[in-house]
Design a protein around this motif. Structure first.
Motif, PDB file in Angstrom:
ATOM      1  N   PHE A  16       0.825  -1.078   0.098  1.00 17.38           N
ATOM      2  CA  PHE A  16       0.354   0.018   0.105  1.00 17.38           C
ATOM      3  C   PHE A  16       0.799   1.260   0.023  1.00 17.38           C
ATOM      4  CE2 PHE A  16      -2.983  -3.161   1.514  1.00 17.38           C
ATOM      5  CZ  PHE A  16      -4.321  -2.588   1.078  1.00 17.38           C
ATOM      6  N   ALA A  17       0.521   2.337  -0.785  1.00 15.47           N
ATOM      7  CA  ALA A  17       1.032   3.554  -0.572  1.00 15.47           C
ATOM      8  C   ALA A  17       0.592   4.163   0.385  1.00 15.47           C
ATOM      9  CB  ALA A  17       0.712   4.581  -2.083  1.00 15.47           C
ATOM     10  N   THR A  18       1.717   5.336   0.904  1.00 18.38           N
ATOM     11  CA  THR A  18       1.450   5.988   1.819  1.00 18.38           C
ATOM     12  C   THR A  18       0.052   6.809   1.554  1.00 18.38           C
ATOM     13  OG1 THR A  18       3.716   6.045   2.653  1.00 18.38           O
ATOM     14  CG2 THR A  18       2.138   7.856   3.641  1.00 18.38           C
ATOM     15  N   THR A  19      -0.924   6.961   2.491  1.00 16.20           N
ATOM     16  CA  THR A  19      -1.974   7.653   2.279  1.00 16.20           C
ATOM     17  C   THR A  19      -1.962   9.171   2.440  1.00 16.20           C
ATOM     18  OG1 THR A  19      -3.444   5.635   2.870  1.00 16.20           O
ATOM     19  CG2 THR A  19      -4.426   8.045   2.922  1.00 16.20           C
ATOM     20  N   ARG A  20      -2.241  10.014   1.633  1.00 16.02           N
ATOM     21  CA  ARG A  20      -2.496  11.498   1.948  1.00 16.02           C
ATOM     22  C   ARG A  20      -3.960  11.655   2.039  1.00 16.02           C
ATOM     23  NH1 ARG A  20       2.776  11.973   2.047  1.00 16.02           N
ATOM     24  NH2 ARG A  20       3.966  11.598   0.125  1.00 16.02           N
ATOM     25  N   TRP A  21      -4.338  12.084   3.390  1.00 18.18           N
ATOM     26  CA  TRP A  21      -5.531  12.283   3.888  1.00 18.18           C
ATOM     27  C   TRP A  21      -6.108  13.480   3.084  1.00 18.18           C
ATOM     28  CZ3 TRP A  21      -8.844   9.203   6.140  1.00 18.18           C
ATOM     29  CH2 TRP A  21      -8.280   8.262   6.742  1.00 18.18           C
ATOM     30  N   SER A  22      -5.188  14.599   2.751  1.00 11.60           N
ATOM     31  CA  SER A  22      -5.820  15.391   1.912  1.00 11.60           C
ATOM     32  C   SER A  22      -6.422  14.988   0.520  1.00 11.60           C
ATOM     33  CB  SER A  22      -4.721  16.747   1.593  1.00 11.60           C
ATOM     34  OG  SER A  22      -3.643  16.207   0.789  1.00 11.60           O
ATOM     35  N   THR A  23      -5.743  13.943   0.091  1.00 13.06           N
ATOM     36  CA  THR A  23      -6.197  13.130  -1.362  1.00 13.06           C
ATOM     37  C   THR A  23      -7.884  12.894  -0.846  1.00 13.06           C
ATOM     38  OG1 THR A  23      -3.955  13.019  -2.075  1.00 13.06           O
ATOM     39  CG2 THR A  23      -6.002  11.787  -3.067  1.00 13.06           C
ATOM     40  N   THR A  87      -9.298  10.013  12.310  1.00 14.98           N
ATOM     41  CA  THR A  87      -8.986   9.780  13.786  1.00 14.98           C
ATOM     42  C   THR A  87      -8.925   8.412  14.180  1.00 14.98           C
ATOM     43  OG1 THR A  87     -11.151  10.195  14.248  1.00 14.98           O
ATOM     44  CG2 THR A  87      -9.527  11.980  14.102  1.00 14.98           C
ATOM     45  N   ARG A  88      -9.671   7.480  13.287  1.00 13.45           N
ATOM     46  CA  ARG A  88      -9.869   5.974  13.596  1.00 13.45           C
ATOM     47  C   ARG A  88      -9.038   5.109  12.951  1.00 13.45           C
ATOM     48  NH1 ARG A  88     -15.871   4.158  12.450  1.00 13.45           N
ATOM     49  NH2 ARG A  88     -14.991   2.719  13.819  1.00 13.45           N
ATOM     50  N   GLY A  89      -8.068   5.570  12.341  1.00 15.26           N
ATOM     51  CA  GLY A  89      -6.874   4.982  11.914  1.00 15.26           C
ATOM     52  C   GLY A  89      -6.483   4.959  10.326  1.00 15.26           C
ATOM     53  N   LYS A  90      -5.592   4.355  10.120  1.00 14.54           N
ATOM     54  CA  LYS A  90      -4.944   4.356   8.656  1.00 14.54           C
ATOM     55  C   LYS A  90      -6.048   4.040   7.465  1.00 14.54           C
ATOM     56  CE  LYS A  90      -0.441   2.759   9.848  1.00 14.54           C
ATOM     57  NZ  LYS A  90       0.546   1.868   9.562  1.00 14.54           N
ATOM     58  N   PHE A  91      -6.193   4.700   6.460  1.00 16.10           N
ATOM     59  CA  PHE A  91      -7.097   4.617   5.335  1.00 16.10           C
ATOM     60  C   PHE A  91      -6.915   3.075   4.586  1.00 16.10           C
ATOM     61  CE2 PHE A  91      -8.129   5.086   0.833  1.00 16.10           C
ATOM     62  CZ  PHE A  91      -9.412   5.263   0.918  1.00 16.10           C
ATOM     63  N   ARG A  92      -5.601   2.799   4.638  1.00 18.53           N
ATOM     64  CA  ARG A  92      -5.245   1.509   4.138  1.00 18.53           C
ATOM     65  C   ARG A  92      -6.191   0.473   4.923  1.00 18.53           C
ATOM     66  NH1 ARG A  92       0.920   1.497   4.832  1.00 18.53           N
ATOM     67  NH2 ARG A  92       0.527   3.653   5.072  1.00 18.53           N
ATOM     68  N   THR A  93      -6.262   0.546   6.133  1.00 24.42           N
ATOM     69  CA  THR A  93      -6.949  -0.399   6.963  1.00 24.42           C
ATOM     70  C   THR A  93      -8.165  -0.464   6.769  1.00 24.42           C
ATOM     71  OG1 THR A  93      -5.274  -0.161   8.876  1.00 24.42           O
ATOM     72  CG2 THR A  93      -7.191  -1.077   9.727  1.00 24.42           C
ATOM     73  N   PHE A  94      -8.741   0.873   6.739  1.00 23.15           N
ATOM     74  CA  PHE A  94     -10.285   0.895   6.518  1.00 23.15           C
ATOM     75  C   PHE A  94     -10.474   0.202   5.169  1.00 23.15           C
ATOM     76  CE2 PHE A  94     -13.397   3.697   4.155  1.00 23.15           C
ATOM     77  CZ  PHE A  94     -14.414   3.322   4.801  1.00 23.15           C
ATOM     78  N   LEU A  95      -9.953   0.593   4.113  1.00 22.15           N
ATOM     79  CA  LEU A  95     -10.255   0.186   2.735  1.00 22.15           C
ATOM     80  C   LEU A  95     -10.098  -1.692   2.779  1.00 22.15           C
ATOM     81  CD1 LEU A  95     -10.965   1.221   0.089  1.00 22.15           C
ATOM     82  CD2 LEU A  95      -8.553   1.225  -0.548  1.00 22.15           C
ATOM     83  N   LEU A  96      -9.013  -1.864   3.210  1.00 23.00           N
ATOM     84  CA  LEU A  96      -8.799  -3.420   3.505  1.00 23.00           C
ATOM     85  C   LEU A  96      -9.980  -4.058   4.251  1.00 23.00           C
ATOM     86  CD1 LEU A  96      -6.846  -5.847   2.424  1.00 23.00           C
ATOM     87  CD2 LEU A  96      -5.515  -5.282   4.574  1.00 23.00           C
TER      88      LEU A  96
END
Length: 133
Positions: A16-23, A87-96
């Motif tokens: 997984f790429a590093t998430t840019r929360w602004s994106t 605030t609940r965690g990484k986007f990659r975790t959410f998506l996975l």
């Protein structure tokens, strides 16, 4: 994205790429001027690792591709992107996690379609006398 930052095309398969929360924020806001580009970027970055995950779960490449495409279609259709919360965690975790649930539901749907498939069909009309006596 800054020059030299890893993207889906420069990472090993399945990473997984590093998430840019602004994106993520721009992609989830249809009123943002670059919302579509941000959404496209997220899909491009996260499609390969989700596809690789489906392969690691034992799906053949064609099925893994179909499931990954169907997941993104459902994810976008139901606007799940708005549920992503930094605030609940990484986007990659959410998506996975969303993808894992999608795969489980697909497995359950396929399993349910086969339930009773080996049993012979009986006609009520042929057995009416036995049932009425």
């Amino acid at each position: 994205m800054p020059p030299g930052a890893p993207s889906a095309t420069t990472l090993p398969a399945g990473c997984f790429a590093t998430t840019r929360w602004s994106t993520v924020a721009r992609a989830s806001d249809p009123g943002a001027p670059d919302s579509r580009a941000a959404l496209e970027r997220l899909c491009q970055d996260y499609w390969p690792p989700l596809f690789a995950f489906a392969l690691r779960q034992g799906r053949d490449p064609h099925t893994a591709e179909d499931l990954t495409q169907a997941f993104f279609a459902r994810f976008l259709e139901r606007d799940f992107l708005k549920a992503a919360d930094r605030t609940r965690g990484k986007f990659r975790t959410f998506l996975l996690t969303c993808f894992e649930h999608f795969l489980i539901h697909d497995w359950e749907k396929n399993r349910a379609a086969k339930r009773g498939g080996q049993l012979p069909l009986l006609s009520w009309d042929e057995h009416r006398e036995a049932l009425e006596s």
